[in-house]
Structures are given as structure tokens and as C-alpha cells.
Enzyme design. Structure first.
Site, PDB file in Angstrom:
ATOM      1  N   ARG A 182      -9.927  29.421  27.401  1.00 27.93           N
ATOM      2  CA  ARG A 182      -8.684  28.876  27.961  1.00 27.93           C
ATOM      3  C   ARG A 182      -7.569  28.822  26.917  1.00 27.93           C
ATOM      4  O   ARG A 182      -6.394  28.956  27.269  1.00 27.93           O
ATOM      5  CB  ARG A 182      -8.935  27.478  28.520  1.00 27.93           C
TER       6      ARG A 182
ATOM      7  N   LYS B 215     -23.219  21.167  42.680  1.00 25.57           N
ATOM      8  CA  LYS B 215     -23.078  20.398  43.927  1.00 25.57           C
ATOM      9  C   LYS B 215     -22.548  21.189  45.114  1.00 25.57           C
ATOM     10  O   LYS B 215     -21.529  21.859  45.018  1.00 25.57           O
ATOM     11  CB  LYS B 215     -22.134  19.229  43.681  1.00 25.57           C
TER      12      LYS B 215
ATOM     13  N   GLY C 106     -14.346  27.427  35.094  1.00 25.53           N
ATOM     14  CA  GLY C 106     -14.668  27.060  33.725  1.00 25.53           C
ATOM     15  C   GLY C 106     -16.083  27.461  33.334  1.00 25.53           C
ATOM     16  O   GLY C 106     -16.283  28.178  32.351  1.00 25.53           O
TER      17      GLY C 106
ATOM     18  N   GLY D 133     -11.707  24.797  39.899  1.00 25.64           N
ATOM     19  CA  GLY D 133     -11.260  24.017  41.058  1.00 25.64           C
ATOM     20  C   GLY D 133     -10.004  24.598  41.679  1.00 25.64           C
ATOM     21  O   GLY D 133      -9.874  24.671  42.906  1.00 25.64           O
TER      22      GLY D 133
HETATM   23  C1  3PG Z   1     -10.922  21.993  34.765  1.00 28.84           C
HETATM   24  O1  3PG Z   1     -11.619  21.975  33.758  1.00 28.84           O
HETATM   25  O2  3PG Z   1     -11.370  22.263  35.892  1.00 28.84           O
HETATM   26  C2  3PG Z   1      -9.464  21.743  34.646  1.00 28.84           C
HETATM   27  O3  3PG Z   1      -9.076  21.660  33.313  1.00 28.84           O
HETATM   28  C3  3PG Z   1      -9.084  20.507  35.420  1.00 28.84           C
HETATM   29  O4  3PG Z   1      -9.757  19.386  34.910  1.00 28.84           O
HETATM   30  P1  3PG Z   1     -10.082  18.187  35.882  1.00 28.84           P
HETATM   31  O5  3PG Z   1     -11.090  18.669  36.880  1.00 28.84           O
HETATM   32  O6  3PG Z   1     -10.623  17.090  35.011  1.00 28.84           O
HETATM   33  O7  3PG Z   1      -8.805  17.786  36.569  1.00 28.84           O
END
Ligand code: 3PG
Ligand code: MG
Length: 413
Positions: A49, A214, A370, A394
Site C-alpha cells: 500500500r 467470515k 489487503g 472492503g
Molecule cells: C483496510 O485495511 O481495509 C483499510 O485500510 C480500511 O481500514 P478499516 O477497515 O479499519 O477502516
């Protein structure tokens, strides 16, 4: 939504901000990388990232802007916590940029003001973890707005480049754009291009591989894909809820009892809509989750019978082969979530097989998220072998669900 973005990009790109020489530009990046080791001596285990954030930051610096990078790390509780300091990340960013990067020990306090004040044209500063401030993630609009107002004082313009967080309605992602001239960074633009290609008119067969722990994290996306994808391959921790829903014993494997009916419903709907859900037929088990204290003791069993006292930690070799075969003819593949506990060699083969299969796709292969993105790098794959490795797990899932992403929508205002 997708079509609108074409237009948005042209109108809302960095160029739309005009000449940035001497201007203070706040860039929201997603520098949320996995770290290892104790506070004060943390090492970055995957800098993907950070590397993905470099081009936009470089571009701004080369344009003469005074670049102020704001980012989060992990989920600290709205107050400073040394375990989540961005200091090691700022250092790595400096190495990758090959520029001096100064680091402020707070986000909107004295250190931040002084650090930004000291920037010359073309210089870069990183502010401490924005989530050390409770205003960042507050659910109350006024609280977030007040914090965004503090942040806004540090800059003349805002560039949204943290694709991994555009699904979060947070002060440094959303509210800040209401207060400053804003633009979409090149990473966000490139990532949007890819998710748009996955939704607009994907070349078929379109296969989706889902893993991770999950089912409950993937409900929306499964719902949506049951009408869009041709096949859905499921592995990782979430598969045991599906296996159990079909009446199999899963031992001590990860299980979400409250999602059993949902999984049954998915299986039924997939059947109706002609979407194939492919589940593993064998599983690699052990009697305990891998830890530093014991040698792994992997055993392969049929997916229909995980013995009591054991838990599934990877899809088995027969399943890995079958998954690869299922992917071989696909023209579009989206993969989110590892197939097993890939960090431990004994349970990495399933994830490796899926990654390998993606490298052979003729068409668009996208590694989303990620964990799966980190997995392909940690397992030693050449990143260039994939169509695209996303920095947003996400965020890309929510886009595929058809949800509005607050951090994108706000740029269109
Ligand atoms: C992630 O790692 O998915 C993003 O950096 C967002 O982080 P978060 O899910 O803690 O908001
Ligand atoms: Mg706008």
C-alpha cells in the site's frame, strides 16, 4: 454509478486543481500496512500500500506542492497508542519516494502545524495516525466536521488517494472534501477503473473466488454476485459455515452459526439462477491454530468429515487442483480473501494454487483486498503477473455490492 465516474475522473483529477506550486496539499493515502514486532520497533511485513501511494505523492511533490500526507494505521481507539504509530511507515515512504519525509507526532496539534509550516515547495510530510483523534471515525456528523475543520486548516487543497478507505464516511476521507477544493488521486482513479470493468460488462466466464474468515463480511457481495458471476469458488475460514449448512461436520473450524440459514439460501438461489458455487472437497486440518509454540501437524481429510477436536486451516490438494481447473477458462476473475492460513507454510498451498491460477488467466485478473494482496507478495509471486492487485479489500467489495462509496461520492459534489 460506473458511467458517472468516467466523467468524474476527467473533471476531478489532480489537474483540475490547477498549478499547485507553493500550495499545501493534503493527500489522504491508505498506508494501513501489516506490521510485526513490539511498539517502537515495528517492521513492515508488506509495503504494497505504501508503494501504491508513491506515484500520486511524487507527482504532487514534483509539481511543487507542499505535500501533507494523512493516513491511518489499524484501529486505535481515538487516542494516541504507540503500537499504531505511523512513524515506521513514514520512514519507508521516504525510502520509496527517495525524498526526505518529515513526520509530525500528532495530526492536528502543534507538531502538525509546525511541520507543515516548515515545508518548502516540493517537500513531503506525514502526519501521525489520523485515528488517534476520536473525531476521525465519529458517527456524529458535527464531531467529524469539527475535526475535519482542524485538518482543513493545514491545507489549501485535498487529494483523495486512499482507495482502501473510500468506503468509510470518516473525517479525512469524506468531511474534509466538503471544506477544501478537492480532487481524485491517480490511485483511486485507477482502482475505480478496474472495479468498473468488473461490474459494467465483464468478459465471460466471470469467476469470483472468495475466502477470508467470515461469511458475514461477504453477505452483500455474495448477494450481488449471485446474479452477476458465472461461478463462485469459496474457501478460507468462511467455507466451514457453507460446509456445515450442507450438513457436514466441521469440528472446531471457524463457524458462524447465525449465518447457516443465509448460506443455505445462497446455495438454493445459486441453483435457481444457474450460478455455480464451488466448494472444496478436501480440507487440510490440524488440532490447533498455528502458533510459534508448536510445529504444525497438517492432515488432509474429506470436506464431508472434519473430526471433532480438529479445525480446517486450508483447502486440500484435490480442491486446489479443482479450483485452478475452474479458473482456467475464465476471462474475468476477482479474488478476495485467502484460502487458508497462508502465513504458515503448511497451510499456504490452497492460496498459492489460486494465486498461480490467476497468473494464467487470459483476460482480467484482479486480486482484491489487503490480505490476498499481501498473500501474493509474501508467497513470492511477481505482481506484474496479475491484471491488477487492489489496495482496497472492503472498498472493492462494497463497490461490487453496488453500494455508494462516501469517499467517491463526495468528490462528485
Ligand atoms: C483496510 O485495511 O481495509 C483499510 O485500510 C480500511 O481500514 P478499516 O477497515 O479499519 O477502516
Ligand atoms: Mg466536487
Amino acid at each position: 454509478m460506473p458511467q458517472e465516474h468516467d466523467q468524474t475522473r476527467a473533471e476531478n483529477g489532480i489537474e483540475s486543481l490547477g498549478d499547485l506550486r507553493g500550495k499545501r496539499v493534503l493527500v489522504r493515502s491508505d498506508l494501513n500496512v501489516p506490521l510485526d514486532g513490539p511498539a517502537g520497533n515495528r517492521t513492515i511485513t508488506d509495503d504494497g500500500r505504501i508503494r501504491a501511494s508513491v506515484p500520486t505523492i511524487s507527482l504532487l511533490a514534483e509539481g511543487g506542492a507542499r505535500v501533507v500526507v494523512v493516513a491511518h494505521l489499524g484501529r486505535p481507539k481515538g487516542k494516541p497508542d504507540p503500537a499504531y504509530s505511523l512513524a515506521p511507515v513514514a520512514e519507508r515512504l521516504g525510502e520509496l519516494l527517495d525524498r526526505k519525509v518529515t513526520f509530525a507526532s500528532d495530526t492536528v496539534g502543534e507538531s502538525a502545524s509546525a511541520t507543515v509550516e516548515a515545508l518548502a515547495d516540493g517537500e513531503v510530510a506525514v502526519l501521525e495516525n489520523v485515528r488517534f483523534n476520536s473525531g476521525e471515525t465519529s458517527e456524529e456528523d458535527e464531531v467529524r466536521a469539527a475535526f475535519a475543520a482542524e485538518l482543513a486548516k493545514l491545507a489549501d487543497a485535498f487529494v483523495s488517494d486512499g482507495f482502501g478507505v473510500v468506503h468509510r464516511k470518516q473525517a479525512s476521507v469524506y468531511d474534509i472534501a466538503l471544506r477544501l477544493p478537492h480532487a481524485m488521486g491517480n490511485l483511486v482513479a485507477a482502482e475505480l477503473d478496474v472495479v468498473r470493468r468488473l461490474t459494467a460488462d465483464p468478459e465471460r466466464p466471470y469467476a469470483v473466488v472468495l475466502g477470508g474468515s467470515k461469511v458475514s463480511d461477504k453477505l452483500g457481495v455474495i448477494d450481488n454476485l449471485l446474479t452477476k458471476a458465472d461461478k463462485l469458488l469459496i474457501g478460507g475460514g468462511m467455507v466451514f459455515t457453507f460446509l456445515k449448512a450442507l450438513g457436514n461436520e466441521v469440528g472446531e473450524s471457524l463457524l458462524e452459526e447465525d449465518q447457516l440459514d443465509t448460506c443455505r439460501d445462497y446455495l438454493a438461489r445459486a441453483e435457481e439462477s444457474g450460478v455455480r458455487i464451488v466448494l472444496p472437497t478436501d480440507i487440510v486440518i490440524d488440532t490447533a491454530f498455528p502458533s510459534d509454540d508448536r510445529e504444525p501437524d497438517p492432515t488432509v481429510v474429506p470436506a464431508s468429515g472434519i473430526p471433532a477436536g480438529s479445525l480446517g486451516l486450508d483447502i486440500g490438494p484435490e480442491s486446489a487442483k479443482a479450483f485452478a481447473a475452474e479458473l482456467a477458462d475464465a476471462r474475468t476473475v476477482f479474488w478476495n480473501g485467502p484460502m487458508g492460513v497462508f502465513e504458515t507454510d503448511a497451510f499456504a498451498a490452497g492460496t498459492r494454487a489460486v494465486a498461480e491460477a490467476l497468473t494464467k488467466i487470459s483476460g482480467l485478473s484482479v486480486v482484491g483486498g489487503g490480505d490476498s494482496a499481501a498473500a501474493v507478495r509474501l508467497l513470492g509471486f511477481d505482481e506484474a503477473a496479475f491484471g491488477h492487485i487492489s489496495t482496497g479489500g472492503g472498498a472493492s467489495l462494497e463497490y461490487l455490492e453496488g453500494k455508494d462509496l462516501p469517499g467517491i461520492a463526495v468528490l462528485e459534489r
